[in-house]
Design a protein around this motif. Structure first.
Motif, PDB file in Angstrom:
ATOM      1  N   PRO A  71       0.818  -1.225   0.000  1.00 27.18           N
ATOM      2  CA  PRO A  71       0.000   0.000   0.000  1.00 27.18           C
ATOM      3  C   PRO A  71       0.851   1.274   0.000  1.00 27.18           C
ATOM      4  CG  PRO A  71      -0.830  -1.576   1.606  1.00 27.18           C
ATOM      5  CD  PRO A  71       0.486  -2.112   1.120  1.00 27.18           C
ATOM      6  N   GLU A  72       2.059   1.207   0.585  1.00 25.93           N
ATOM      7  CA  GLU A  72       2.927   2.386   0.653  1.00 25.93           C
ATOM      8  C   GLU A  72       3.436   2.816  -0.719  1.00 25.93           C
ATOM      9  OE1 GLU A  72       5.932   2.628   3.807  1.00 25.93           O
ATOM     10  OE2 GLU A  72       5.057   0.795   4.594  1.00 25.93           O
ATOM     11  N   THR A  73       3.429   1.895  -1.668  1.00 24.36           N
ATOM     12  CA  THR A  73       3.932   2.228  -3.005  1.00 24.36           C
ATOM     13  C   THR A  73       3.143   3.381  -3.614  1.00 24.36           C
ATOM     14  OG1 THR A  73       4.726  -0.013  -3.410  1.00 24.36           O
ATOM     15  CG2 THR A  73       4.300   1.332  -5.340  1.00 24.36           C
ATOM     16  N   LYS A  74       1.848   3.417  -3.363  1.00 24.53           N
ATOM     17  CA  LYS A  74       0.996   4.469  -3.925  1.00 24.53           C
ATOM     18  C   LYS A  74       1.429   5.864  -3.489  1.00 24.53           C
ATOM     19  CE  LYS A  74      -3.407   2.119  -4.762  1.00 24.53           C
ATOM     20  NZ  LYS A  74      -4.861   2.121  -4.431  1.00 24.53           N
ATOM     21  N   GLN A  75       2.067   5.968  -2.326  1.00 27.78           N
ATOM     22  CA  GLN A  75       2.494   7.275  -1.812  1.00 27.78           C
ATOM     23  C   GLN A  75       3.708   7.813  -2.570  1.00 27.78           C
ATOM     24  OE1 GLN A  75       3.209   6.987   2.415  1.00 27.78           O
ATOM     25  NE2 GLN A  75       1.513   5.557   2.694  1.00 27.78           N
ATOM     26  N   ASN A  76       4.380   6.934  -3.290  1.00 23.14           N
ATOM     27  CA  ASN A  76       5.657   7.279  -3.909  1.00 23.14           C
ATOM     28  C   ASN A  76       5.594   7.541  -5.400  1.00 23.14           C
ATOM     29  OD1 ASN A  76       8.085   6.815  -1.875  1.00 23.14           O
ATOM     30  ND2 ASN A  76       6.484   5.317  -1.385  1.00 23.14           N
ATOM     31  N   ILE A  77       4.458   7.306  -6.016  1.00 19.59           N
ATOM     32  CA  ILE A  77       4.328   7.461  -7.462  1.00 19.59           C
ATOM     33  C   ILE A  77       2.987   8.095  -7.815  1.00 19.59           C
ATOM     34  CG2 ILE A  77       5.887   5.587  -8.153  1.00 19.59           C
ATOM     35  CD1 ILE A  77       3.542   3.718  -8.304  1.00 19.59           C
ATOM     36  N   PRO A  78       2.934   8.830  -8.923  1.00 18.81           N
ATOM     37  CA  PRO A  78       1.643   9.361  -9.373  1.00 18.81           C
ATOM     38  C   PRO A  78       0.661   8.217  -9.621  1.00 18.81           C
ATOM     39  CG  PRO A  78       3.454  10.429 -10.535  1.00 18.81           C
ATOM     40  CD  PRO A  78       4.049   9.282  -9.778  1.00 18.81           C
ATOM     41  N   ILE A  79      -0.612   8.480  -9.427  1.00 19.43           N
ATOM     42  CA  ILE A  79      -1.619   7.421  -9.547  1.00 19.43           C
ATOM     43  C   ILE A  79      -1.660   6.828 -10.950  1.00 19.43           C
ATOM     44  CG2 ILE A  79      -3.501   9.017 -10.072  1.00 19.43           C
ATOM     45  CD1 ILE A  79      -3.653   5.738  -7.975  1.00 19.43           C
ATOM     46  N   CYS A  80      -1.381   7.647 -11.978  1.00 16.60           N
ATOM     47  CA  CYS A  80      -1.390   7.119 -13.345  1.00 16.60           C
ATOM     48  C   CYS A  80      -0.294   6.075 -13.531  1.00 16.60           C
ATOM     49  CB  CYS A  80      -1.232   8.237 -14.368  1.00 16.60           C
ATOM     50  SG  CYS A  80       0.362   9.101 -14.313  1.00 16.60           S
ATOM     51  N   VAL A  81       0.828   6.248 -12.832  1.00 14.09           N
ATOM     52  CA  VAL A  81       1.915   5.274 -12.904  1.00 14.09           C
ATOM     53  C   VAL A  81       1.513   3.993 -12.198  1.00 14.09           C
ATOM     54  CG1 VAL A  81       4.326   4.817 -12.296  1.00 14.09           C
ATOM     55  CG2 VAL A  81       3.628   7.115 -13.003  1.00 14.09           C
ATOM     56  N   TYR A  82       0.958   4.147 -11.004  1.00 17.16           N
ATOM     57  CA  TYR A  82       0.552   2.965 -10.230  1.00 17.16           C
ATOM     58  C   TYR A  82      -0.423   2.097 -11.027  1.00 17.16           C
ATOM     59  CZ  TYR A  82      -1.278   0.038  -6.500  1.00 17.16           C
ATOM     60  OH  TYR A  82      -1.656  -1.053  -5.745  1.00 17.16           O
ATOM     61  N   ASN A  83      -1.397   2.721 -11.657  1.00 20.25           N
ATOM     62  CA  ASN A  83      -2.406   1.959 -12.408  1.00 20.25           C
ATOM     63  C   ASN A  83      -1.801   1.176 -13.561  1.00 20.25           C
ATOM     64  OD1 ASN A  83      -4.426   2.914 -10.737  1.00 20.25           O
ATOM     65  ND2 ASN A  83      -4.983   4.621 -12.090  1.00 20.25           N
ATOM     66  N   ASP A  84      -0.680   1.673 -14.101  1.00 22.49           N
ATOM     67  CA  ASP A  84      -0.056   1.015 -15.258  1.00 22.49           C
ATOM     68  C   ASP A  84       0.975  -0.047 -14.886  1.00 22.49           C
ATOM     69  OD1 ASP A  84      -1.464   2.295 -17.290  1.00 22.49           O
ATOM     70  OD2 ASP A  84      -0.079   3.992 -17.358  1.00 22.49           O
ATOM     71  N   ILE A  85       1.436  -0.060 -13.634  1.00 24.56           N
ATOM     72  CA  ILE A  85       2.494  -1.009 -13.278  1.00 24.56           C
ATOM     73  C   ILE A  85       2.090  -2.031 -12.231  1.00 24.56           C
ATOM     74  CG2 ILE A  85       4.266   0.700 -13.823  1.00 24.56           C
ATOM     75  CD1 ILE A  85       4.784   0.974 -10.815  1.00 24.56           C
ATOM     76  N   VAL A  86       0.922  -1.860 -11.633  1.00 23.58           N
ATOM     77  CA  VAL A  86       0.552  -2.724 -10.507  1.00 23.58           C
ATOM     78  C   VAL A  86       0.489  -4.202 -10.887  1.00 23.58           C
ATOM     79  CG1 VAL A  86      -1.944  -2.513 -10.862  1.00 23.58           C
ATOM     80  CG2 VAL A  86      -1.039  -2.919  -8.548  1.00 23.58           C
ATOM     81  N   ASN A  87       0.249  -4.485 -12.154  1.00 21.45           N
ATOM     82  CA  ASN A  87       0.164  -5.880 -12.599  1.00 21.45           C
ATOM     83  C   ASN A  87       1.461  -6.401 -13.209  1.00 21.45           C
ATOM     84  OD1 ASN A  87      -2.604  -6.184 -11.860  1.00 21.45           O
ATOM     85  ND2 ASN A  87      -3.194  -5.062 -13.714  1.00 21.45           N
ATOM     86  N   SER A  88       2.562  -5.708 -12.948  1.00 22.34           N
ATOM     87  CA  SER A  88       3.843  -6.099 -13.542  1.00 22.34           C
ATOM     88  C   SER A  88       4.660  -7.041 -12.676  1.00 22.34           C
ATOM     89  CB  SER A  88       4.681  -4.852 -13.839  1.00 22.34           C
ATOM     90  OG  SER A  88       4.037  -4.041 -14.800  1.00 22.34           O
ATOM     91  N   ALA A  89       4.113  -7.430 -11.528  1.00 23.79           N
ATOM     92  CA  ALA A  89       4.837  -8.348 -10.645  1.00 23.79           C
ATOM     93  C   ALA A  89       5.152  -9.637 -11.404  1.00 23.79           C
ATOM     94  CB  ALA A  89       4.006  -8.654  -9.398  1.00 23.79           C
ATOM     95  N   GLY A  90       6.364 -10.162 -11.227  1.00 21.47           N
ATOM     96  CA  GLY A  90       6.759 -11.406 -11.883  1.00 21.47           C
ATOM     97  C   GLY A  90       7.464 -11.222 -13.208  1.00 21.47           C
TER      98      GLY A  90
END
Length: 385
Positions: A213-232
């Motif tokens: 959850p802390e990741t959202k505090q460190n990046i613009p929301i548009c970035v978070y929405n585009d990378i959240v599924n990049s795990a793996g």
């Protein structure tokens, strides 16, 4: 017209990058801010967390006027080639009057002094370096000892962003360019620090903690929405690196930048092992883990030393990935003055000579390989945002 350039990876774009863009505009007083960004693979030999057009979009949505692609051949090469290639591209645009970059030490005079010393690499420097290496010291320790022996301040070279800044200055000096520099003090976490902070975490920490959850505090929301599924993604890429290594001859490995002194044999002897074992088993006092991973990435992308050297000495191109709609007129007026063609569509690639076409082919190949590894359909054309 004054353009300030920023050489970057934005893997991913985070609050620290937004701070850099704001400070660069303030310090340079530029009319436009143009980012020259690595494409789908990075200088540490890693696959980008999002493809190049998406990361370019993030930059334009958060302060950049335009994002150009740094040719892949330079983007995944050692720091000296990375910097030389970047300065070559930016220097082809007459209106680029300055560059800004994040550093741990923003003492401009100290950075320039270090660059001046290392541009020449005197006989004394080389003698001390070789003596230390022969005594069994690591390359980094030997280099810093030699640097101090010729009057350098080794503290400058103990931080990764400082090292890259010095390489930019060396490249500017060698190119006899009049580009001015604006070192911007980094804030928040150190480069490579994988622990999340409250607001200014490193890109490495964000990649390592995507689902926190802390990741959202460190990046613009548009970035978070585009990378959240990049795990793996890193794990998938690791398997690809192993597969291509198993299919590569030692002769071709030797063609890769930095694969010298029998390192190709060490890599081939470990090709059946897990990737972390290959990297650990090949790492030594002379060869860092980052260098090993970069060699494996260059091998994966068919990027060789002789090609890079040809690209550095040839006329290339400007390849825009994203442009702010309000800045289109001014940006393309500036690009029209450039000494190289501007590529806004695949058909524009026909304007290139044979060497530049080979360089652009590697960009296109890298983009297709990112899609193959990720399983995600990527964008393929310039974005006006």
């Amino acid at each position: 017209m004054k353009i300030c350039g920023i050489i970057c990876e934005f893997n991913p774009f985070h609050n620290g990058h937004k701070h850099l863009l704001e400070k660069a505009k303030e310090a340079s007083g530029c009319d436009y801010l143009v980012c020259l960004m690595s494409g789908d693979f990075t200088q540490r030999g890693e696959i980008a967390i999002a493809e190049k057009y998406v990361r370019a979009k993030h930059a334009v949505m958060n302060g950049a006027d335009c994002v150009l692609e740094l040719p892949t051949a330079f983007a995944v090469s050692p720091a000296e080639i990375f910097a030389a290639g970047a300065i070559k591209i930016l220097s082809s645009i007459p209106d680029v009057t300055s560059i800004a970059f994040g550093v741990e030490n923003d003492d401009k005079a100290a950075l320039c002094s270090a660059a001046n010393i290392l541009t020449t690499e005197s006989d004394k420097f080389k003698t001390v370096l070789n003596r230390c290496l022969n005594d069994g010291k690591s390359y980094i320790t030997s280099f810093n000892t030699a640097f101090e022996a010729v009057g350098g301040n080794a503290e400058i070279l103990k931080k990764p962003n400082n090292i890259l800044a010095v390489e930019y200055l060396k490249a500017i000096k060698k190119a006899k360019s009049e580009i001015n520099i604006f070192p911007i003090k980094r804030i928040g976490a150190d480069y490579g620090d994988e622990e999340l902070k409250s607001n200014y975490s490193s890109a490495a920490a964000i990649r390592a903690n995507l689902l926190s959850p802390e990741t959202k505090q460190n990046i613009p929301i548009c970035v978070y929405n585009d990378i959240v599924n990049s795990a793996g993604l890193d794990e998938k890429f690791g398997q690809c690196l192993k597969l291509i290594l198993s299919r590569t001859s030692t002769l071709d490995l030797k063609r890769v930048y930095g694969c010298t002194e029998g390192l190709e044999n060490a890599l081939k002897s470990l090709e059946k092992e897990p990737l972390d074992v290959i990297i650990k088993g090949s790492t030594s006092k002379r060869y860092t883990a980052s260098r090993i991973r970069r060699i494996l990435c260059e091998n994966f992308l068919n990027i060789y030393r002789d090609d890079c050297e040809r690209f550095l000495s040839s006329s290339l191109y400007l390849s825009p990935l994203a442009v702010k709609k309000a800045s289109v007129g001014g940006i393309f007026a500036a690009f029209a003055k450039a000494s190289v063609p501007v590529l806004t569509s695949r058909s524009d690639e026909q304007k290139l000579d044979i060497t530049a076409k080979k360089c652009k082919f590697l960009d296109n190949f890298a983009h297709s390989q990112w899609q193959q590894v990720s399983g995600i359909k990527a964008l393929t054309k310039l974005q006006i945002l």
